[in-house]
Design a protein around this motif. Structure first.
Motif, PDB file in Angstrom:
ATOM      1  N   SER A 183       0.836  -1.207   0.000  1.00  0.00           N
ATOM      2  CA  SER A 183       0.000   0.000   0.000  1.00  0.00           C
ATOM      3  C   SER A 183       0.865   1.249   0.000  1.00  0.00           C
ATOM      4  N   LEU A 184       0.547   2.152  -0.890  1.00  0.00           N
ATOM      5  CA  LEU A 184       1.285   3.428  -0.969  1.00  0.00           C
ATOM      6  C   LEU A 184       0.344   4.455  -1.605  1.00  0.00           C
ATOM      7  N   ASP A 185       0.010   5.498  -0.859  1.00  0.00           N
ATOM      8  CA  ASP A 185      -1.010   6.428  -1.348  1.00  0.00           C
ATOM      9  C   ASP A 185      -0.463   7.727  -1.899  1.00  0.00           C
ATOM     10  N   SER A 186       0.843   7.946  -1.731  1.00  0.00           N
ATOM     11  CA  SER A 186       1.411   9.168  -2.293  1.00  0.00           C
ATOM     12  C   SER A 186       2.886   8.954  -2.596  1.00  0.00           C
ATOM     13  N   LEU A 187       3.338   9.603  -3.651  1.00  0.00           N
ATOM     14  CA  LEU A 187       4.767   9.568  -3.979  1.00  0.00           C
ATOM     15  C   LEU A 187       5.445  10.825  -3.445  1.00  0.00           C
ATOM     16  N   LYS A 188       4.715  11.605  -2.677  1.00  0.00           N
ATOM     17  CA  LYS A 188       5.279  12.815  -2.068  1.00  0.00           C
ATOM     18  C   LYS A 188       5.459  12.547  -0.573  1.00  0.00           C
ATOM     19  N   PRO A 189       6.704  12.562  -0.086  1.00  0.00           N
ATOM     20  CA  PRO A 189       6.935  12.206   1.320  1.00  0.00           C
ATOM     21  C   PRO A 189       6.074  12.976   2.320  1.00  0.00           C
ATOM     22  N   ASP A 190       5.913  14.288   2.130  1.00  0.00           N
ATOM     23  CA  ASP A 190       5.145  15.064   3.116  1.00  0.00           C
ATOM     24  C   ASP A 190       3.682  14.656   3.127  1.00  0.00           C
ATOM     25  N   ARG A 191       3.169  14.469   1.928  1.00  0.00           N
ATOM     26  CA  ARG A 191       1.761  14.083   1.841  1.00  0.00           C
ATOM     27  C   ARG A 191       1.546  12.692   2.426  1.00  0.00           C
ATOM     28  N   LEU A 192       2.475  11.802   2.143  1.00  0.00           N
ATOM     29  CA  LEU A 192       2.337  10.441   2.683  1.00  0.00           C
ATOM     30  C   LEU A 192       2.310  10.480   4.216  1.00  0.00           C
ATOM     31  N   GLN A 193       3.127  11.357   4.756  1.00  0.00           N
ATOM     32  CA  GLN A 193       3.165  11.507   6.218  1.00  0.00           C
ATOM     33  C   GLN A 193       1.811  12.001   6.746  1.00  0.00           C
ATOM     34  N   LYS A 194       1.211  12.934   6.011  1.00  0.00           N
ATOM     35  CA  LYS A 194      -0.106  13.435   6.450  1.00  0.00           C
ATOM     36  C   LYS A 194      -1.143  12.317   6.406  1.00  0.00           C
ATOM     37  N   ILE A 195      -1.095  11.510   5.351  1.00  0.00           N
ATOM     38  CA  ILE A 195      -2.107  10.452   5.200  1.00  0.00           C
ATOM     39  C   ILE A 195      -1.916   9.351   6.242  1.00  0.00           C
ATOM     40  N   THR A 196      -0.667   8.995   6.487  1.00  0.00           N
ATOM     41  CA  THR A 196      -0.396   7.813   7.333  1.00  0.00           C
ATOM     42  C   THR A 196      -0.079   8.168   8.783  1.00  0.00           C
ATOM     43  N   GLY A 197       0.127   9.466   9.034  1.00  0.00           N
ATOM     44  CA  GLY A 197       0.460   9.879  10.394  1.00  0.00           C
ATOM     45  C   GLY A 197       1.902   9.581  10.791  1.00  0.00           C
ATOM     46  N   ARG A 198       2.700   9.082   9.882  1.00  0.00           N
ATOM     47  CA  ARG A 198       4.100   8.742  10.191  1.00  0.00           C
ATOM     48  C   ARG A 198       5.001   9.142   9.028  1.00  0.00           C
ATOM     49  N   ASP A 199       6.264   9.419   9.363  1.00  0.00           N
ATOM     50  CA  ASP A 199       7.258   9.740   8.343  1.00  0.00           C
ATOM     51  C   ASP A 199       7.752   8.405   7.758  1.00  0.00           C
ATOM     52  N   CYS A 200       7.121   7.958   6.679  1.00  0.00           N
ATOM     53  CA  CYS A 200       7.360   6.565   6.272  1.00  0.00           C
ATOM     54  C   CYS A 200       7.842   6.389   4.833  1.00  0.00           C
ATOM     55  N   PHE A 201       8.038   7.492   4.108  1.00  0.00           N
ATOM     56  CA  PHE A 201       8.337   7.354   2.678  1.00  0.00           C
ATOM     57  C   PHE A 201       9.588   6.503   2.423  1.00  0.00           C
ATOM     58  N   ASP A 202      10.678   6.818   3.116  1.00  0.00           N
ATOM     59  CA  ASP A 202      11.939   6.115   2.810  1.00  0.00           C
ATOM     60  C   ASP A 202      11.856   4.612   3.090  1.00  0.00           C
TER      61      ASP A 202
END
Ligand code: SAM
Ligand code: SF4
Length: 334
Positions: free
Chosen positions: A128-147
């Motif tokens: 599951s991955l809802d954004s390719l933008k790290p900041d946005r992904l953090q907003k969606i998932t509540g965690r800094d998880c992109f890397d």
């Protein structure tokens, strides 16, 4: 060799639908907090004693396989936070008659576990991955998880799982502007990107205007890319498309705009051992309690049939689902 099935116990419901696919949630816990899955108020984690242990999961899986289940997907919560998951995978993959063992993961721990789960028997992996933008992904998932998630995806590709799918919940006003970016992302990768319509669950900010429908997504993608429909199994939840000149493919999970209830072949087992015949139908039957009271396999099979007998023909319209009492997605297992 396929094991002889117990024909009188096949999983056929009142509407003639044969059930061959079981989703097993191995935990309600998660290392992310996606707003569309975890209700705002959070959830109270289940006491560990309430979870099915590995012996119980394997025993139930064997009963289901004997009744005609050929495919099992492990899910959660986040399945990789369940301790020693590869040991469970090994045990399940040894069940005679089970043809596919798959898993859905948020990939936070995938870099660490990809090799072990592949070795243990997972062949089909949904990430599951809802954004390719790290900041946005953090907003969606509540965690800094992109890397970590991207590293997990790279590792899965390097290992070469026979099937890798990317689940993207598309939500109007949240990530709809990334439709083209996701398609571009799979152009040179053997990944099937699946755009999933936003579904209502308890306190997950759902409303009909936030559903970015399959037709709208398809129309928009086709302004830039050439898609051609692929044949799918009758029970498939996704509409699949080839992408001209690409390694990857594109699919749409149309749960809201074009429901696939008529060909549904799925059952769900929650992490605390309840069977659910439909994601949106709140009634459950506890197989865990029966197991712990000493039920034999015949009794378990009867309980499964009882639950299947209550499966509705179709789920109600989206607004009705949104207003109904049901467990949150994270508690059920997607
Ligand atoms: N934690 C794992 C993960 O995120 O892949 C597995 C469990 S998660 C509940 C399974 C899938 O359900 C994920 O792909 C997630 O995006 C999807 N999902 C959760 N809530 C959803 C919702 N409200 N609408 C559509 N899909 C949803
Ligand atoms: Fe966790 Fe998966 Fe739900 Fe996100 S979608 S909160 S990762 S269970």
């Amino acid at each position: 060799m396929m094991k002889q099935q117990n024909n009188h116990n096949r999983l056929v419901d009142n509407f003639g639908r044969e059930h061959s696919y079981l989703r097993i949630s191995v935990t309600d816990r998660c290392n992310l907090r996606c707003f569309y899955c975890m209700p705002h108020e959070g959830i109270e984690w289940l006491d560990k004693k309430k979870l099915l242990n590995f012996d119980e999961i394997e025993r139930l899986a064997r009963v289901f396989v004997n009744m005609g289940v050929e495919k099992i997907r492990l899910t959660g919560g986040e399945p990789l936070v369940r301790k020693e998951l590869p040991r469970l995978i090994e045990r399940l993959s040894a069940i005679e008659g089970l043809r596919y063992l798959s898993m859905t993961t948020n990939a936070m721990l995938l870099e660490q576990y990809a090799e072990a789960i592949a070795h243990a028997g997972i062949t089909h992996l949904n990430i599951s991955l809802d954004s390719l933008k790290p900041d946005r992904l953090q907003k969606i998932t509540g965690r800094d998880c992109f890397d970590p998630v991207m590293k997990g995806i790279e590792k899965a590709l390097a290992i070469g799982f026979p099937s890798i799918k990317l689940n993207v919940v598309m939500i109007a006003g949240v990530n709809e502007d990334e439709l083209f970016d996701f398609v571009a992302f799979v152009k040179d990768k053997p990944i099937n990107v699946r755009f999933i319509e936003f579904m209502p669950f308890r306190n997950n900010d759902w409303n009909i205007d936030r559903v970015f429908s399959y037709r709208e997504m398809l129309e928009r993608i086709e302004t830039r890319y050439s898609l051609s429909p692929l044949e799918v199994e009758p029970s498939a939840v996704a509409k699949d498309y080839a992408l001209a000149g690409a390694k990857g493919t594109v699919s749409f999970v149309t749960s809201m705009s074009e429901s696939f209830c008529g060909s549904c072949n799925r059952l769900r087992l929650t992490s605390d051992g309840s069977i659910k015949s439909c994601l949106f139908y709140p009634a459950e039957v506890s197989l865990r309690d029966a197991l712990r009271e000493g039920a034999d396999d015949e009794k378990i099979a009867r309980l499964i049939q009882f639950c299947l007998g209550k499966k509705p023909e179709a789920h109600p319209p989206a607004e009705e689902i949104a207003a109904a009492e049901n467990r949150a997605m994270i508690e059920i297992g997607g």
